[in-house]
Write an enzyme that holds these catalytic residues in place. Structure first.
Site, PDB file in Angstrom:
ATOM      1  N   ARG A  16      -2.863  -7.510   4.012  1.00 39.72           N
ATOM      2  CA  ARG A  16      -3.499  -7.536   5.336  1.00 39.72           C
ATOM      3  C   ARG A  16      -4.990  -7.838   5.207  1.00 39.72           C
ATOM      4  NH1 ARG A  16       0.994  -8.621   7.601  1.00 39.72           N
ATOM      5  NH2 ARG A  16       2.387  -6.905   8.075  1.00 39.72           N
TER       6      ARG A  16
ATOM      7  N   CYS B 174       6.845  -1.834   2.009  1.00 43.12           N
ATOM      8  CA  CYS B 174       6.573  -1.121   0.765  1.00 43.12           C
ATOM      9  C   CYS B 174       7.725  -0.166   0.482  1.00 43.12           C
ATOM     10  CB  CYS B 174       5.281  -0.314   0.862  1.00 43.12           C
ATOM     11  SG  CYS B 174       3.803  -1.302   1.103  1.00 43.12           S
TER      12      CYS B 174
ATOM     13  N   ARG C 153       8.291 -13.575  -8.052  1.00 43.63           N
ATOM     14  CA  ARG C 153       8.072 -12.208  -8.519  1.00 43.63           C
ATOM     15  C   ARG C 153       6.691 -12.067  -9.117  1.00 43.63           C
ATOM     16  NH1 ARG C 153      11.993  -8.764 -10.389  1.00 43.63           N
ATOM     17  NH2 ARG C 153      10.160  -7.450 -10.379  1.00 43.63           N
TER      18      ARG C 153
ATOM     19  N   GLU D  21       9.692   2.422  -6.453  1.00 43.65           N
ATOM     20  CA  GLU D  21      10.555   2.073  -7.588  1.00 43.65           C
ATOM     21  C   GLU D  21      11.356   3.295  -8.012  1.00 43.65           C
ATOM     22  OE1 GLU D  21      11.207  -0.655  -9.561  1.00 43.65           O
ATOM     23  OE2 GLU D  21       9.975  -1.944  -8.309  1.00 43.65           O
TER      24      GLU D  21
ATOM     25  N   TYR E  26       2.745 -12.015 -13.812  1.00 39.54           N
ATOM     26  CA  TYR E  26       2.670 -10.646 -14.314  1.00 39.54           C
ATOM     27  C   TYR E  26       1.319 -10.493 -14.990  1.00 39.54           C
ATOM     28  CZ  TYR E  26       7.552 -10.147 -13.202  1.00 39.54           C
ATOM     29  OH  TYR E  26       8.738 -10.074 -12.523  1.00 39.54           O
TER      30      TYR E  26
ATOM     31  N   ARG F 247       8.435  -8.589 -18.063  1.00 38.00           N
ATOM     32  CA  ARG F 247       9.339  -9.749 -17.953  1.00 38.00           C
ATOM     33  C   ARG F 247       8.792 -10.896 -18.780  1.00 38.00           C
ATOM     34  NH1 ARG F 247      13.334 -10.205 -14.067  1.00 38.00           N
ATOM     35  NH2 ARG F 247      13.909 -11.918 -15.456  1.00 38.00           N
TER      36      ARG F 247
ATOM     37  N   ARG G 157       4.844  -3.938  -7.914  1.00 38.48           N
ATOM     38  CA  ARG G 157       5.613  -5.180  -8.037  1.00 38.48           C
ATOM     39  C   ARG G 157       5.662  -5.882  -6.685  1.00 38.48           C
ATOM     40  NH1 ARG G 157       8.006  -1.441 -11.471  1.00 38.48           N
ATOM     41  NH2 ARG G 157       8.618  -2.222 -13.526  1.00 38.48           N
TER      42      ARG G 157
END
Length: 120
Positions: A63, A74, A7, A77, A107, A115, A89
């Site tokens: 890319r 894609c 993540r 959220e 992050y 997180r 994210r």
């Protein structure tokens, strides 16, 4: 070799295509480097963006890094009141010998507060 999920997230300063590409590129590069991965280790990558980001697809940054033979997608959220704005994210599925406990989730900047339990 195991399949692991990695993540990551980054908060953008503004909704601008070039800025998004630069920030997402930095995030994806950090995920690869901190986990000793190369693009061939990627199985697939999910990118999500908060509803306030409209300038570009986050996957374009991958890319541009030369990640051309990996499935990318894609999505948006959920629009949750009070959520951190302008966040991209990443959820990357990878092949690696790392045990789950050694996977480095990344992050960057203010997104580290999302997180604190897993951000490295």
């Amino acid at each position: 070799m195991a399949v692991r999920a990695v993540r990551g997230a980054v908060q953008l300063e503004r909704d601008e295509s070039g800025h998004m590409r630069q920030q997402v590129s930095e995030l994806l590069t950090a995920i690869l480097e901190r986990n000793a991965l190369v693009p061939d280790d990627l199985i697939s990558v999910w990118f999500t963006a908060t509803p306030d980001l409209h300038s570009d697809f986050p996957a374009v940054a991958a890319r541009e890094l030369g990640i051309t033979d990996v499935p990318l997608i894609c999505a948006q959220e959920l629009d949750i009141e009070g959520a951190m704005p302008r966040v991209v994210r990443i959820l990357a599925h990878v092949e690696t010998d790392l045990p789950k406990s050694d996977v480095a989730h990344v992050y960057l900047g203010a997104a580290a507060s999302l997180r604190k339990d897993i951000a490295q």
